[in-house]
Design a protein around this motif. Structure first.
Motif, PDB file in Angstrom:
ATOM      1  N   TRP A 109       0.051  -6.212  62.393  1.00  0.00           N
ATOM      2  CA  TRP A 109      -0.243  -7.613  62.087  1.00  0.00           C
ATOM      3  C   TRP A 109      -1.331  -8.171  62.991  1.00  0.00           C
ATOM      4  O   TRP A 109      -2.037  -9.074  62.596  1.00  0.00           O
ATOM      5  CB  TRP A 109       1.010  -8.489  62.099  1.00  0.00           C
ATOM      6  CG  TRP A 109       1.937  -8.247  63.245  1.00  0.00           C
ATOM      7  CD1 TRP A 109       1.901  -8.823  64.467  1.00  0.00           C
ATOM      8  CD2 TRP A 109       3.036  -7.352  63.247  1.00  0.00           C
ATOM      9  NE1 TRP A 109       2.910  -8.334  65.253  1.00  0.00           N
ATOM     10  CE2 TRP A 109       3.632  -7.428  64.521  1.00  0.00           C
ATOM     11  CE3 TRP A 109       3.584  -6.491  62.300  1.00  0.00           C
ATOM     12  CZ2 TRP A 109       4.742  -6.679  64.882  1.00  0.00           C
ATOM     13  CZ3 TRP A 109       4.699  -5.748  62.660  1.00  0.00           C
ATOM     14  CH2 TRP A 109       5.260  -5.851  63.931  1.00  0.00           C
ATOM     15  N   ASP A 110      -1.514  -7.599  64.180  1.00  0.00           N
ATOM     16  CA  ASP A 110      -2.637  -8.015  65.030  1.00  0.00           C
ATOM     17  C   ASP A 110      -3.951  -7.559  64.411  1.00  0.00           C
ATOM     18  O   ASP A 110      -4.929  -8.297  64.366  1.00  0.00           O
ATOM     19  CB  ASP A 110      -2.502  -7.444  66.440  1.00  0.00           C
ATOM     20  CG  ASP A 110      -1.345  -8.050  67.209  1.00  0.00           C
ATOM     21  OD1 ASP A 110      -0.833  -9.126  66.811  1.00  0.00           O
ATOM     22  OD2 ASP A 110      -0.939  -7.439  68.222  1.00  0.00           O
ATOM     23  N   TRP A 111      -3.975  -6.318  63.935  1.00  0.00           N
ATOM     24  CA  TRP A 111      -5.157  -5.792  63.261  1.00  0.00           C
ATOM     25  C   TRP A 111      -5.481  -6.631  62.026  1.00  0.00           C
ATOM     26  O   TRP A 111      -6.618  -7.033  61.822  1.00  0.00           O
ATOM     27  CB  TRP A 111      -4.936  -4.332  62.852  1.00  0.00           C
ATOM     28  CG  TRP A 111      -6.086  -3.765  62.097  1.00  0.00           C
ATOM     29  CD1 TRP A 111      -7.192  -3.168  62.614  1.00  0.00           C
ATOM     30  CD2 TRP A 111      -6.266  -3.767  60.676  1.00  0.00           C
ATOM     31  NE1 TRP A 111      -8.042  -2.800  61.609  1.00  0.00           N
ATOM     32  CE2 TRP A 111      -7.494  -3.158  60.408  1.00  0.00           C
ATOM     33  CE3 TRP A 111      -5.490  -4.224  59.609  1.00  0.00           C
ATOM     34  CZ2 TRP A 111      -7.976  -2.993  59.115  1.00  0.00           C
ATOM     35  CZ3 TRP A 111      -5.968  -4.066  58.314  1.00  0.00           C
ATOM     36  CH2 TRP A 111      -7.190  -3.459  58.078  1.00  0.00           C
ATOM     37  N   HIS A 112      -4.464  -6.904  61.233  1.00  0.00           N
ATOM     38  CA  HIS A 112      -4.667  -7.663  60.005  1.00  0.00           C
ATOM     39  C   HIS A 112      -5.207  -9.061  60.303  1.00  0.00           C
ATOM     40  O   HIS A 112      -6.134  -9.541  59.636  1.00  0.00           O
ATOM     41  CB  HIS A 112      -3.365  -7.743  59.212  1.00  0.00           C
ATOM     42  CG  HIS A 112      -3.535  -8.397  57.873  1.00  0.00           C
ATOM     43  ND1 HIS A 112      -3.292  -9.729  57.672  1.00  0.00           N
ATOM     44  CD2 HIS A 112      -3.938  -7.882  56.696  1.00  0.00           C
ATOM     45  CE1 HIS A 112      -3.545 -10.021  56.421  1.00  0.00           C
ATOM     46  NE2 HIS A 112      -3.928  -8.916  55.794  1.00  0.00           N
ATOM     47  N   ALA A 113      -4.667  -9.729  61.304  1.00  0.00           N
ATOM     48  CA  ALA A 113      -5.125 -11.073  61.668  1.00  0.00           C
ATOM     49  C   ALA A 113      -6.593 -11.047  62.083  1.00  0.00           C
ATOM     50  O   ALA A 113      -7.371 -11.927  61.703  1.00  0.00           O
ATOM     51  CB  ALA A 113      -4.253 -11.641  62.780  1.00  0.00           C
ATOM     52  N   ARG A 114      -6.971 -10.040  62.851  1.00  0.00           N
ATOM     53  CA  ARG A 114      -8.365  -9.927  63.299  1.00  0.00           C
ATOM     54  C   ARG A 114      -9.287  -9.623  62.127  1.00  0.00           C
ATOM     55  O   ARG A 114     -10.357 -10.213  61.993  1.00  0.00           O
ATOM     56  CB  ARG A 114      -8.476  -8.847  64.364  1.00  0.00           C
ATOM     57  CG  ARG A 114      -9.851  -8.820  65.017  1.00  0.00           C
ATOM     58  CD  ARG A 114     -10.050  -7.674  65.988  1.00  0.00           C
ATOM     59  NE  ARG A 114     -10.193  -6.425  65.248  1.00  0.00           N
ATOM     60  CZ  ARG A 114      -9.305  -5.450  65.210  1.00  0.00           C
ATOM     61  NH1 ARG A 114      -8.206  -5.527  65.894  1.00  0.00           N
ATOM     62  NH2 ARG A 114      -9.531  -4.344  64.498  1.00  0.00           N
ATOM     63  N   GLU A 115      -8.889  -8.701  61.271  1.00  0.00           N
ATOM     64  CA  GLU A 115      -9.746  -8.269  60.172  1.00  0.00           C
ATOM     65  C   GLU A 115      -9.903  -9.329  59.071  1.00  0.00           C
ATOM     66  O   GLU A 115     -10.900  -9.331  58.368  1.00  0.00           O
ATOM     67  CB  GLU A 115      -9.215  -6.970  59.567  1.00  0.00           C
ATOM     68  CG  GLU A 115      -9.396  -5.782  60.480  1.00  0.00           C
ATOM     69  CD  GLU A 115     -10.838  -5.485  60.794  1.00  0.00           C
ATOM     70  OE1 GLU A 115     -11.666  -5.465  59.859  1.00  0.00           O
ATOM     71  OE2 GLU A 115     -11.161  -5.263  61.979  1.00  0.00           O
ATOM     72  N   THR A 116      -8.928 -10.172  58.897  1.00  0.00           N
ATOM     73  CA  THR A 116      -9.012 -11.161  57.813  1.00  0.00           C
ATOM     74  C   THR A 116      -9.674 -12.466  58.257  1.00  0.00           C
ATOM     75  O   THR A 116      -9.798 -13.383  57.461  1.00  0.00           O
ATOM     76  CB  THR A 116      -7.616 -11.459  57.226  1.00  0.00           C
ATOM     77  OG1 THR A 116      -6.752 -11.914  58.270  1.00  0.00           O
ATOM     78  CG2 THR A 116      -7.032 -10.228  56.571  1.00  0.00           C
ATOM     79  N   LYS A 117     -10.098 -12.540  59.504  1.00  0.00           N
ATOM     80  CA  LYS A 117     -10.801 -13.731  59.988  1.00  0.00           C
ATOM     81  C   LYS A 117     -12.208 -13.822  59.429  1.00  0.00           C
ATOM     82  O   LYS A 117     -12.794 -14.877  59.407  1.00  0.00           O
ATOM     83  CB  LYS A 117     -10.870 -13.737  61.520  1.00  0.00           C
ATOM     84  CG  LYS A 117      -9.595 -14.147  62.185  1.00  0.00           C
ATOM     85  CD  LYS A 117      -9.809 -14.237  63.675  1.00  0.00           C
ATOM     86  CE  LYS A 117      -8.559 -14.738  64.357  1.00  0.00           C
ATOM     87  NZ  LYS A 117      -8.738 -14.844  65.800  1.00  0.00           N
ATOM     88  N   HIS A 118     -12.765 -12.717  58.968  1.00  0.00           N
ATOM     89  CA  HIS A 118     -14.161 -12.675  58.524  1.00  0.00           C
ATOM     90  C   HIS A 118     -14.353 -13.406  57.237  1.00  0.00           C
ATOM     91  O   HIS A 118     -13.761 -13.477  56.318  1.00  0.00           O
ATOM     92  CB  HIS A 118     -14.644 -11.233  58.373  1.00  0.00           C
ATOM     93  CG  HIS A 118     -14.458 -10.439  59.621  1.00  0.00           C
ATOM     94  ND1 HIS A 118     -15.098 -10.736  60.793  1.00  0.00           N
ATOM     95  CD2 HIS A 118     -13.682  -9.365  59.889  1.00  0.00           C
ATOM     96  CE1 HIS A 118     -14.738  -9.859  61.720  1.00  0.00           C
ATOM     97  NE2 HIS A 118     -13.868  -9.016  61.192  1.00  0.00           N
TER      98      HIS A 118
END
Length: 64
Positions: A55-64
């Motif tokens: 979920w940390d990866w997902h949060a970072r990746e979906t910020k774009h």
């Protein structure tokens, strides 16, 4: 939806978390938190190396 799956009376989710092959999704439940803590301390499965919590990866990746 959250479900618990069993095989022969064993909670499969607990088994994979306890053996370090999954992380406990504490947002929905703390049922497997102690199992994850023990796996982390024992450096089992995923915890034997480094990885990013999904979920940390997902949060970072979906910020774009």
């Amino acid at each position: 939806m959250v479900a618990v799956c069993f095989k022969g009376g064993e909670d499969l989710g607990r088994w994979i978390v306890a053996n370090g092959w999954a992380v406990a999704f504490r947002k929905d439940s703390i049922d497997y938190a102690a199992d994850e803590d023990r796996a982390r301390q024992g450096r089992l499965g995923l915890w034997s190396g480094t990885f990013e919590i999904p979920w940390d990866w997902h949060a970072r990746e979906t910020k774009h």
